[in-house]
Design an enzyme around this catalytic site. Sequence first.
Site, PDB file in Angstrom:
ATOM      1  N   ASP A 186      -3.681   6.696  -1.707  1.00  0.00           N
ATOM      2  CA  ASP A 186      -5.573   6.103  -2.183  1.00  0.00           C
ATOM      3  C   ASP A 186      -4.951   5.822  -3.894  1.00  0.00           C
ATOM      4  OD1 ASP A 186      -7.396   4.960  -2.876  1.00  0.00           O
ATOM      5  OD2 ASP A 186      -8.504   7.055  -1.766  1.00  0.00           O
ATOM      6  N   ASN A 243      -4.240   2.761  -4.358  1.00  0.00           N
ATOM      7  CA  ASN A 243      -2.687   1.195  -4.534  1.00  0.00           C
ATOM      8  C   ASN A 243      -4.223   0.461  -5.729  1.00  0.00           C
ATOM      9  OD1 ASN A 243      -1.187   2.104  -2.875  1.00  0.00           O
ATOM     10  ND2 ASN A 243      -2.527   3.350  -1.309  1.00  0.00           N
ATOM     11  N   GLY A 244      -5.222   0.383  -4.968  1.00  0.00           N
ATOM     12  CA  GLY A 244      -6.136  -1.063  -5.796  1.00  0.00           C
ATOM     13  C   GLY A 244      -5.520  -0.606  -7.865  1.00  0.00           C
ATOM     14  N   HIS A 283       1.201  -1.332   0.327  1.00  0.00           N
ATOM     15  CA  HIS A 283       0.099  -0.003  -0.042  1.00  0.00           C
ATOM     16  C   HIS A 283       0.851   1.363  -0.064  1.00  0.00           C
ATOM     17  CE1 HIS A 283      -4.849  -0.522   0.382  1.00  0.00           C
ATOM     18  NE2 HIS A 283      -5.054   0.644   0.400  1.00  0.00           N
ATOM     19  N   ALA A 302      -2.329  -1.779  -8.452  1.00  0.00           N
ATOM     20  CA  ALA A 302      -1.824  -2.893  -8.898  1.00  0.00           C
ATOM     21  C   ALA A 302      -1.722  -3.579  -9.765  1.00  0.00           C
ATOM     22  CB  ALA A 302      -2.384  -3.318  -7.227  1.00  0.00           C
TER      23      ALA A 302
END
Length: 368
Positions: free
Chosen positions: A284, A286-287, A280, A290
């Site tokens: 904000d 991060n998803g 992480h 990824a």
Amino acid sequence: MKNPPALKGRTYPVFDLLAQAPHKARLADYLALLKPLDDRGRYLPFAELRYRWAPGLDAHLCWALVKKARAAQFVRLLSLGEPAQLANFVLTPTAQKAICVVDRHATTAALEYMAKQIGEHAHLSYLLADLIEDEAISSSQLEGAATTTPVAKDMLRRQRLPRTPDERMVIGNYKMMSFAWEKRHEPLSVELIAAMHRVGVEEIDDEQYSPGIFRFNDEVVVQDGEGNTVHTPPPAEGLSVRLQALATWINQLQHDPDQAGYLHPLIQAIALHFAVGYEHPFRDGNGRVARALFYWVMFKHDYSGFRYITISTLLRNAPVKYGRSYLNSEADGLDLTYFIDFQCSIIARAVSGFTGAFMEASLLARAG
């Protein structure tokens, strides 16, 4: 979620306990559990397996037997976190199926073959233009963007300026996916990870974002829908060093496919997806980063079909299972099998959807 019991690693006296009463009388029942998968071929966590064991068996001992069987088949992945912890996985039938499907249908050669089957450039162009936008849109919706798919597609095709923060998120994700494709020939680096985040969020007017800047404190946590903290990332101190180690791991795998620790690119990509979510590194976004890095790995290995294959559409429809696969892996000593197995099931379905769209386009082309 019920966490698995602590077993004190290799020192847990599994077979000594089996030789003692009352376990000795149920020896056959216990030994039947000495396998990594259940009777239906599933790699289940302790929270689900404990309800499937025969009544009267000791749950700790049952779990120890399952873990012993899994450890015997572990493939070493990488070290994560601080202090460093080794992540492993078991190559399940679901993962093997996904690898087969990806190799058959998602390579550049497979894409060119399918394009020839369609035969008409107009039909192919329309199909690809429709598919290439899907991941950016669905990844945004997975993160909470309220924009509908038709409105988002219209915005991208007309290249109109976004009107809302949600539309800016879609534009950012679209640029990030394009960036992943453009940078596919570069090695992974801390700078590339930061640049990908910057491209994705720089136009979002929200103070929670710091484009391309890694978090510098430990205030960032992952919460569920009820506000409960479900994941506390490793400390911000040493973050860049850990990300560089992650980049080195990925680059070594790509430069030397003949080494003993070879991993199929699909497993590499999913492991990188997990690692970035685990660390992480940003306040904000991060998803999204990824998932974009998952695509970057696939692009780098010449799986250009993934330009048109969206995994986030299916993840968006199963957000609880997506989150639980992360948590199960973390709770079980970074056994990434739960996350890899779930992602592989999603990817196999996504590739099947992609090939189905091609077949439909081929039929339309022949009918026209």
